[in-house]
Each structure stands twice: as structure tokens, then as C-alpha cells.
Write an enzyme that holds these catalytic residues in place. Structure first.
Site, PDB file in Angstrom:
ATOM      1  N   TYR A 155     -26.490  17.091 -41.022  1.00  0.00           N
ATOM      2  CA  TYR A 155     -25.924  15.996 -40.036  1.00  0.00           C
ATOM      3  C   TYR A 155     -24.506  15.699 -40.368  1.00  0.00           C
ATOM      4  O   TYR A 155     -23.680  15.383 -39.428  1.00  0.00           O
ATOM      5  CB  TYR A 155     -26.858  14.583 -40.365  1.00  0.00           C
ATOM      6  CG  TYR A 155     -28.523  14.616 -40.160  1.00  0.00           C
ATOM      7  CD1 TYR A 155     -28.900  14.903 -38.906  1.00  0.00           C
ATOM      8  CD2 TYR A 155     -29.311  15.075 -41.218  1.00  0.00           C
ATOM      9  CE1 TYR A 155     -30.282  15.004 -38.684  1.00  0.00           C
ATOM     10  CE2 TYR A 155     -30.652  15.061 -41.108  1.00  0.00           C
ATOM     11  CZ  TYR A 155     -31.118  15.140 -39.795  1.00  0.00           C
ATOM     12  OH  TYR A 155     -32.276  15.175 -39.290  1.00  0.00           O
ATOM     13  N   ASN A 185     -34.164  12.857 -29.192  1.00  0.00           N
ATOM     14  CA  ASN A 185     -34.064  14.189 -28.491  1.00  0.00           C
ATOM     15  C   ASN A 185     -35.406  14.363 -27.579  1.00  0.00           C
ATOM     16  O   ASN A 185     -36.659  14.545 -28.430  1.00  0.00           O
ATOM     17  CB  ASN A 185     -33.819  15.468 -29.352  1.00  0.00           C
ATOM     18  CG  ASN A 185     -34.011  16.742 -28.928  1.00  0.00           C
ATOM     19  OD1 ASN A 185     -34.076  16.737 -27.411  1.00  0.00           O
ATOM     20  ND2 ASN A 185     -33.790  17.838 -29.560  1.00  0.00           N
ATOM     21  N   CYS A 212     -33.076  20.521 -32.403  1.00  0.00           N
ATOM     22  CA  CYS A 212     -32.553  19.805 -33.486  1.00  0.00           C
ATOM     23  C   CYS A 212     -33.075  19.901 -34.761  1.00  0.00           C
ATOM     24  O   CYS A 212     -32.948  19.467 -35.650  1.00  0.00           O
ATOM     25  CB  CYS A 212     -32.854  18.155 -32.929  1.00  0.00           C
ATOM     26  SG  CYS A 212     -34.471  17.829 -32.595  1.00  0.00           S
ATOM     27  N   HIS A 213     -34.431  20.682 -34.875  1.00  0.00           N
ATOM     28  CA  HIS A 213     -35.119  21.176 -36.041  1.00  0.00           C
ATOM     29  C   HIS A 213     -34.122  21.782 -37.062  1.00  0.00           C
ATOM     30  O   HIS A 213     -34.543  21.870 -38.312  1.00  0.00           O
ATOM     31  CB  HIS A 213     -36.330  21.838 -35.818  1.00  0.00           C
ATOM     32  CG  HIS A 213     -36.050  23.286 -35.307  1.00  0.00           C
ATOM     33  ND1 HIS A 213     -35.870  23.383 -33.836  1.00  0.00           N
ATOM     34  CD2 HIS A 213     -36.145  24.397 -36.022  1.00  0.00           C
ATOM     35  CE1 HIS A 213     -35.704  24.626 -33.680  1.00  0.00           C
ATOM     36  NE2 HIS A 213     -35.703  25.274 -34.980  1.00  0.00           N
ATOM     37  N   GLU A 252     -38.010  30.685 -38.547  1.00  0.00           N
ATOM     38  CA  GLU A 252     -36.847  31.441 -38.272  1.00  0.00           C
ATOM     39  C   GLU A 252     -36.167  32.057 -39.517  1.00  0.00           C
ATOM     40  O   GLU A 252     -34.929  32.402 -39.362  1.00  0.00           O
ATOM     41  CB  GLU A 252     -35.876  30.221 -37.723  1.00  0.00           C
ATOM     42  CG  GLU A 252     -36.348  29.794 -36.447  1.00  0.00           C
ATOM     43  CD  GLU A 252     -35.203  28.630 -35.846  1.00  0.00           C
ATOM     44  OE1 GLU A 252     -34.129  28.864 -36.108  1.00  0.00           O
ATOM     45  OE2 GLU A 252     -35.708  28.058 -34.978  1.00  0.00           O
TER      46      GLU A 252
END
Length: 85
Positions: free
Chosen positions: A9, A33, A41-42, A70
């Protein structure tokens, strides 16, 4: 932000030329979101690379599962794969 990468952030606040305390504002924006699977946004993490929060269904558990898929947060267990049968 590309697949398999993340930012904090605070890093996003810095990119916006905002002071470090604006990281909280970035988090609040992410929480609003409406399409977290389409707008990734994850991939935005708290300071120190901690997961932080996640407002989508399942909360932080879902966020961690998405990050594991991921290739991030490799120390977390892989999520169960859904079966078609």
C-alpha cells in the site's frame, strides 16, 4: 500489476506522490473495489509483505489462496482444486 507480482500500500502511495501515511487511504480504496478478480487488488500487500486485508468473499484466506496460485506466499498450503466431476 503483472501476474505473480505485488506491491505494498505504501509503494502505491509513493507512486502517487502521496506521503507514507496515505498508505491507509490506498487500503481503503482497495476495500471498495467492486471487481477484485478483474482489478487485482489482492496483489497489494501491507507493510513488510504481510497480506493485509481483503474485502472480497472469504477475506484474507481468499487473498492468500489467490497469491499462492500466482506463485507468491509459497509457504502457504496450496488451495484445494475444484473438480468438474
Amino acid at each position: 500489476m503483472p501476474w505473480g507480482t505485488s506491491k505494498t500500500y505504501g509503494e502505491i502511495a509513493k507512486e502517487l506522490n502521496a506521503p507514507p501515511q496515505a498508505a491507509q487511504n490506498v487500503g481503503q480504496a482497495m476495500a471498495k473495489n467492486p471487481l477484485p478478480l478483474l482489478i487485482p487488488c489482492h496483489r497489494v500487500l501491507a507493510a513488510g509483505g504481510k497480506p493485509g486485508g481483503f474485502s472480497a468473499e472469504g477475506g484474507v484466506k481468499t487473498k492468500l489462496q489467490m497469491l499462492v496460485l500466482e506463485g507468491l506466499f509459497k509457504d502457504q498450503p496450496k488451495p484445494e482444486q475444484a473438480s468438474l466431476f
